[in-house]
Design a protein around this motif. Structure first.
Motif, PDB file in Angstrom:
ATOM      1  N   HIS A 425       0.721  -1.375   0.009  1.00  0.00           N
ATOM      2  CA  HIS A 425       0.043  -0.009   0.004  1.00  0.00           C
ATOM      3  C   HIS A 425       0.734   1.191  -0.123  1.00  0.00           C
ATOM      4  O   HIS A 425       0.630   2.118  -0.615  1.00  0.00           O
ATOM      5  CB  HIS A 425      -0.766  -0.036   1.165  1.00  0.00           C
ATOM      6  CG  HIS A 425      -1.961   1.057   1.313  1.00  0.00           C
ATOM      7  ND1 HIS A 425      -2.897   1.193   0.188  1.00  0.00           N
ATOM      8  CD2 HIS A 425      -2.060   2.183   2.093  1.00  0.00           C
ATOM      9  CE1 HIS A 425      -3.463   2.431   0.373  1.00  0.00           C
ATOM     10  NE2 HIS A 425      -3.151   2.978   1.639  1.00  0.00           N
ATOM     11  N   ARG A 426       1.751   1.210   0.808  1.00  0.00           N
ATOM     12  CA  ARG A 426       2.797   2.243   0.810  1.00  0.00           C
ATOM     13  C   ARG A 426       3.516   2.449  -0.465  1.00  0.00           C
ATOM     14  O   ARG A 426       3.491   3.711  -1.027  1.00  0.00           O
ATOM     15  CB  ARG A 426       3.775   2.005   1.941  1.00  0.00           C
ATOM     16  CG  ARG A 426       4.982   3.345   1.736  1.00  0.00           C
ATOM     17  CD  ARG A 426       4.497   4.570   2.214  1.00  0.00           C
ATOM     18  NE  ARG A 426       5.517   5.655   2.181  1.00  0.00           N
ATOM     19  CZ  ARG A 426       6.093   6.640   2.976  1.00  0.00           C
ATOM     20  NH1 ARG A 426       5.816   5.840   4.140  1.00  0.00           N
ATOM     21  NH2 ARG A 426       6.954   7.104   2.886  1.00  0.00           N
ATOM     22  N   THR A 427       3.847   1.466  -1.317  1.00  0.00           N
ATOM     23  CA  THR A 427       4.513   1.569  -2.704  1.00  0.00           C
ATOM     24  C   THR A 427       3.435   2.175  -3.510  1.00  0.00           C
ATOM     25  O   THR A 427       3.664   2.793  -4.438  1.00  0.00           O
ATOM     26  CB  THR A 427       4.850   0.172  -2.847  1.00  0.00           C
ATOM     27  OG1 THR A 427       5.790  -0.386  -1.961  1.00  0.00           O
ATOM     28  CG2 THR A 427       5.700   0.401  -4.348  1.00  0.00           C
ATOM     29  N   MET A 428       2.156   1.679  -3.409  1.00  0.00           N
ATOM     30  CA  MET A 428       1.215   2.338  -4.144  1.00  0.00           C
ATOM     31  C   MET A 428       0.764   3.710  -4.269  1.00  0.00           C
ATOM     32  O   MET A 428       0.648   4.473  -5.199  1.00  0.00           O
ATOM     33  CB  MET A 428      -0.130   1.336  -4.029  1.00  0.00           C
ATOM     34  CG  MET A 428      -0.196  -0.039  -4.542  1.00  0.00           C
ATOM     35  SD  MET A 428      -1.596  -0.776  -3.845  1.00  0.00           S
ATOM     36  CE  MET A 428      -2.808  -0.215  -4.771  1.00  0.00           C
ATOM     37  N   MET A 429       0.870   4.018  -2.849  1.00  0.00           N
ATOM     38  CA  MET A 429       0.705   5.612  -2.766  1.00  0.00           C
ATOM     39  C   MET A 429       2.091   6.304  -3.329  1.00  0.00           C
ATOM     40  O   MET A 429       1.916   7.540  -3.847  1.00  0.00           O
ATOM     41  CB  MET A 429       0.648   5.887  -1.120  1.00  0.00           C
ATOM     42  CG  MET A 429      -0.653   5.399  -0.627  1.00  0.00           C
ATOM     43  SD  MET A 429      -0.727   5.973   0.945  1.00  0.00           S
ATOM     44  CE  MET A 429       0.200   5.199   2.001  1.00  0.00           C
ATOM     45  N   GLU A 430       3.233   5.668  -3.253  1.00  0.00           N
ATOM     46  CA  GLU A 430       4.364   6.460  -3.669  1.00  0.00           C
ATOM     47  C   GLU A 430       4.166   6.520  -5.196  1.00  0.00           C
ATOM     48  O   GLU A 430       4.732   7.706  -5.992  1.00  0.00           O
ATOM     49  CB  GLU A 430       5.672   5.658  -3.447  1.00  0.00           C
ATOM     50  CG  GLU A 430       6.074   5.524  -1.986  1.00  0.00           C
ATOM     51  CD  GLU A 430       6.819   6.813  -1.521  1.00  0.00           C
ATOM     52  OE1 GLU A 430       7.054   7.698  -2.194  1.00  0.00           O
ATOM     53  OE2 GLU A 430       7.276   6.715  -0.238  1.00  0.00           O
ATOM     54  N   ASP A 431       3.772   5.528  -5.955  1.00  0.00           N
ATOM     55  CA  ASP A 431       3.447   5.456  -7.347  1.00  0.00           C
ATOM     56  C   ASP A 431       2.444   6.536  -7.778  1.00  0.00           C
ATOM     57  O   ASP A 431       2.834   7.082  -9.114  1.00  0.00           O
ATOM     58  CB  ASP A 431       3.089   4.188  -7.824  1.00  0.00           C
ATOM     59  CG  ASP A 431       3.094   4.003  -9.365  1.00  0.00           C
ATOM     60  OD1 ASP A 431       4.075   4.244  -9.917  1.00  0.00           O
ATOM     61  OD2 ASP A 431       1.992   3.429  -9.733  1.00  0.00           O
ATOM     62  N   LEU A 432       1.649   6.933  -6.880  1.00  0.00           N
ATOM     63  CA  LEU A 432       0.653   7.809  -7.190  1.00  0.00           C
ATOM     64  C   LEU A 432       0.987   9.311  -6.837  1.00  0.00           C
ATOM     65  O   LEU A 432       0.367  10.401  -7.226  1.00  0.00           O
ATOM     66  CB  LEU A 432      -0.631   7.626  -6.473  1.00  0.00           C
ATOM     67  CG  LEU A 432      -1.368   6.287  -6.788  1.00  0.00           C
ATOM     68  CD1 LEU A 432      -2.635   6.050  -5.798  1.00  0.00           C
ATOM     69  CD2 LEU A 432      -2.061   6.421  -8.394  1.00  0.00           C
ATOM     70  N   GLY A 433       2.183   9.395  -6.367  1.00  0.00           N
ATOM     71  CA  GLY A 433       2.884  10.713  -5.876  1.00  0.00           C
ATOM     72  C   GLY A 433       2.176  11.297  -4.763  1.00  0.00           C
ATOM     73  O   GLY A 433       2.045  12.434  -4.644  1.00  0.00           O
ATOM     74  N   MET A 439       0.920   9.919   3.496  1.00  0.00           N
ATOM     75  CA  MET A 439       1.149   8.715   3.614  1.00  0.00           C
ATOM     76  C   MET A 439       1.567   8.309   5.012  1.00  0.00           C
ATOM     77  O   MET A 439       1.101   7.320   5.505  1.00  0.00           O
ATOM     78  CB  MET A 439       2.519   8.334   2.864  1.00  0.00           C
ATOM     79  CG  MET A 439       2.326   8.414   1.554  1.00  0.00           C
ATOM     80  SD  MET A 439       3.724   7.805   0.181  1.00  0.00           S
ATOM     81  CE  MET A 439       5.017   9.021   0.602  1.00  0.00           C
ATOM     82  N   ASP A 440       2.440   9.226   5.787  1.00  0.00           N
ATOM     83  CA  ASP A 440       2.511   9.116   6.994  1.00  0.00           C
ATOM     84  C   ASP A 440       1.422   8.783   8.076  1.00  0.00           C
ATOM     85  O   ASP A 440       1.088   8.009   8.833  1.00  0.00           O
ATOM     86  CB  ASP A 440       3.430  10.156   7.882  1.00  0.00           C
ATOM     87  CG  ASP A 440       4.918  10.235   7.256  1.00  0.00           C
ATOM     88  OD1 ASP A 440       5.427   8.966   6.780  1.00  0.00           O
ATOM     89  OD2 ASP A 440       5.669  10.861   7.386  1.00  0.00           O
ATOM     90  N   GLU A 441       0.300   9.874   7.751  1.00  0.00           N
ATOM     91  CA  GLU A 441      -0.995   9.697   8.462  1.00  0.00           C
ATOM     92  C   GLU A 441      -1.454   8.475   8.202  1.00  0.00           C
ATOM     93  O   GLU A 441      -2.154   7.746   9.052  1.00  0.00           O
ATOM     94  CB  GLU A 441      -1.754  10.771   8.036  1.00  0.00           C
ATOM     95  CG  GLU A 441      -3.158  10.834   8.622  1.00  0.00           C
ATOM     96  CD  GLU A 441      -4.189  11.754   7.992  1.00  0.00           C
ATOM     97  OE1 GLU A 441      -4.025  12.965   8.621  1.00  0.00           O
ATOM     98  OE2 GLU A 441      -4.771  11.545   7.142  1.00  0.00           O
ATOM     99  N   ARG A 442      -1.575   7.811   6.909  1.00  0.00           N
ATOM    100  CA  ARG A 442      -2.195   6.729   6.608  1.00  0.00           C
ATOM    101  C   ARG A 442      -1.687   5.314   7.403  1.00  0.00           C
ATOM    102  O   ARG A 442      -2.146   4.557   7.786  1.00  0.00           O
ATOM    103  CB  ARG A 442      -2.270   6.685   5.038  1.00  0.00           C
ATOM    104  CG  ARG A 442      -3.260   5.832   4.734  1.00  0.00           C
ATOM    105  CD  ARG A 442      -3.850   6.007   3.050  1.00  0.00           C
ATOM    106  NE  ARG A 442      -4.768   5.053   2.533  1.00  0.00           N
ATOM    107  CZ  ARG A 442      -5.905   5.134   2.657  1.00  0.00           C
ATOM    108  NH1 ARG A 442      -6.523   6.233   3.311  1.00  0.00           N
ATOM    109  NH2 ARG A 442      -6.770   4.373   2.021  1.00  0.00           N
ATOM    110  N   MET A 443      -0.230   5.605   7.203  1.00  0.00           N
ATOM    111  CA  MET A 443       0.397   4.301   7.847  1.00  0.00           C
ATOM    112  C   MET A 443       0.506   4.373   9.252  1.00  0.00           C
ATOM    113  O   MET A 443       0.966   3.350   9.795  1.00  0.00           O
ATOM    114  CB  MET A 443       1.812   4.296   7.180  1.00  0.00           C
ATOM    115  CG  MET A 443       1.958   4.117   5.779  1.00  0.00           C
ATOM    116  SD  MET A 443       0.979   2.598   5.040  1.00  0.00           S
ATOM    117  CE  MET A 443       2.328   1.607   5.436  1.00  0.00           C
TER     118      MET A 443
END
Length: 509
Positions: A425-433, A439-443
């Protein structure tokens, strides 16, 4: 004032600590220091007496307490979460006491710690050994605070063997997947379990990045339209007990959810109609797999029914859970066997209240991502036997399952673990920019940098992320649709049909 005292062929230093009470200058092991001259002994005694008056003095005899004695005392003084206490107990009993239990605290040298770590690394993963050394360092650091030690032999010296150290601590590459991999894994896990729950759960985890215990501990009241609230987790102790505790590092958070994911979970709740579990009295989104046999049930088991009826255990399970899937004659035979044997289902609920981490990973997730059941004594690792139709294959169960199979799955992402979906999931968010602060809040991570203090999540960031995740989900459905327009998993089959109908509406002509 300290003074020197002649003792045969050497001098010793003596100093006053109370009226009529004098002590002798000693080393860290509590042994008397023998000085060659009177002056040396007197100076050492005066320095020791000054330390005592300043409050810097410590009794050398205290350092003779063994590591085992101190570790036991240290552990009893802790007041931490049950999960943390369990981990500390395991680290101490299984990895530290075997080597250090009978050693005096002051007798533990840096070389002892290095030799211990070298031995452990030959048997266990580097990341695990690093964790155990951190626990050792913490215990010895508290011993310093109590005045029992002057230095910590478990401290790593900075800059020494730096390059080699980085290489040595490097663990194996973390396996991740993509949106299509999440979808295929979810479908297979559902086929393995024989129900839709695992499909919804794997998709939920892959598109929110929640921890395993947070997913198992997701209560229905926190599954809201457009969001999921992480308020509790169910942490599994070594005893098998699932304790309801706050999320790791107090990472309470509200996770934005795409409309399609909220609808998927809401439909799951409406379909399964969860009730409060007997262990916590709370209503959870997801339930365990398998009948809950509590209270010491001693009667006939499901395997006995299968043997009596001459069918597989999977067929008996289908008669109990999905009777419409079984031919009428076979169903009658199984029902007669149930009546003859007096078979009684789990008395608490149809399904176990919660998943178990090991059971889920071993029998559902790992076979789904790799296509193989893992090695589990007495059986060796083996491919999941499949009946080739309908696509992508339905697991063959019961007696001679392997002989009746005509296919097996190719790996989706061999080596992927349930926790790997969090990395995914973190990688998918990175891919979406996606912006780092979101990202930190979500993780559930905390960035303590000054820069992070001035970064804030905006509604625009949230909308862009939800749109991006929806686009990835729809692309995965399209890719799965191209493989086969239907699925044996009912919830996925409905999604594919809806997606196919939506595409046909926008196509010209």
């Amino acid at each position: 004032m300290g003074f020197a005292e002649k003792r045969g062929n050497y001098w010793r230093g003596r100093y006053k600590v109370a009226p009529g009470k004098h002590l002798t200058v000693a080393d860290d092991q509590g042994r008397t220091i023998r000085f060659a001259t009177k002056g040396e002994a007197q100076r050492a005694a005066s320095e020791a007496e000054n330390k005592y008056r300043r409050g810097d003095w410590r009794d050398p005899a205290l350092g003779q307490e063994t590591f085992g004695e101190y570790a036991s005392r240290w552990y009893e003084a802790q007041d931490l979460a049950a999960s943390t206490m369990q981990n500390y107990k395991r680290h101490i009993e299984e990895h530290l006491l075997p080597d250090f239990e009978d050693k005096a605290l002051v007798g533990i040298l840096r070389t002892d710690v290095e030799l211990w770590e070298k031995k452990e690394r030959a048997l266990y993963a580097a990341s695990s050994v690093k964790t155990w050394r951190s626990t050792l360092h913490l215990i010895l650091e508290d011993a310093i605070d109590e005045g029992l030690l002057t230095s910590n032999p478990a401290t790593r010296r900075r800059g020494r063997g730096k390059r080699a150290g980085r290489s040595r601590d490097r663990g194996p590459e973390k396996v991740i997947t993509d949106a299509l991999g999440i979808l295929l894994t979810a479908e297979r896990a559902s086929l393995l379990s024989g129900r839709d729950d695992e499909f919804v759960a794997v998709v939920h985890k892959g598109y929110t990045g929640v921890r395993w215990a947070e997913l198992v501990g997701m209560e229905t009241e926190f599954a809201r339209p457009g969001s999921f609230r992480v308020e509790w987790q169910l942490y599994e102790l070594d005893t098998g007990e699932l304790v309801r505790v706050p999320p790791k590092d107090d990472s309470y958070r509200t996770l934005d959810s795409p409309d399609w994911l909220s609808a998927l979970v809401a439909s799951h709740i409406a379909r399964t109609k969860p009730t409060p579990c007997p262990c916590h009295g709370k209503t959870y989104v997801y339930r365990g797999l398998g009948a809950a046999r509590t209270g010491g049930h001693q009667g006939a088991k499901l395997t006995d029914v299968a043997r009596c009826a001459g069918v597989s255990t999977g067929t008996v399970s289908n008669v109990l859970n999905h009777p419409a899937r079984v031919a009428e004659a076979t169903r009658a035979k199984v029902e007669q066997a149930i009546a003859d044997l007096g078979f009684v289902r789990g008395t608490v609920s149809e399904h176990a209240p919660h998943w178990r981490r090991n059971g889920f990973a071993t029998w559902l997730f790992t076979p789904a991502v790799s296509g193989w059941y893992p090695k589990k004594a007495p059986q060796e690792a083996r491919p999941v036997p499949l009946l080739g139709e309908p696509w992508p294959g339905v697991p063959s169960r019961g007696r001679n399952a392997t002989d009746r199979a005509d296919a097996c799955w190719v790996p989706v992402a061999k080596g992927l673990t349930p926790h790997g979906l969090r990395h995914t999931h973190r990688t998918m968010m990175e891919d979406l920019g996606t912006e780092k602060v979101l990202m930190d809040e979500r993780m559930g991570h905390i960035d303590g940098s000054v820069s992070a203090r001035y970064a804030h999540v905006t509604p625009g960031m949230r909308r862009r992320l939800m749109a991006g995740l929806t686009e990835q989900w729809e692309a995965a459905l399209d890719a799965r649709l191209a493989m086969c327009p239907t699925s044996p998993v009912r919830v996925l089959n409905d999604l594919l049909r809806t997606r196919r109908d939506a595409r046909e509406l926008v196509l010209p002509g």
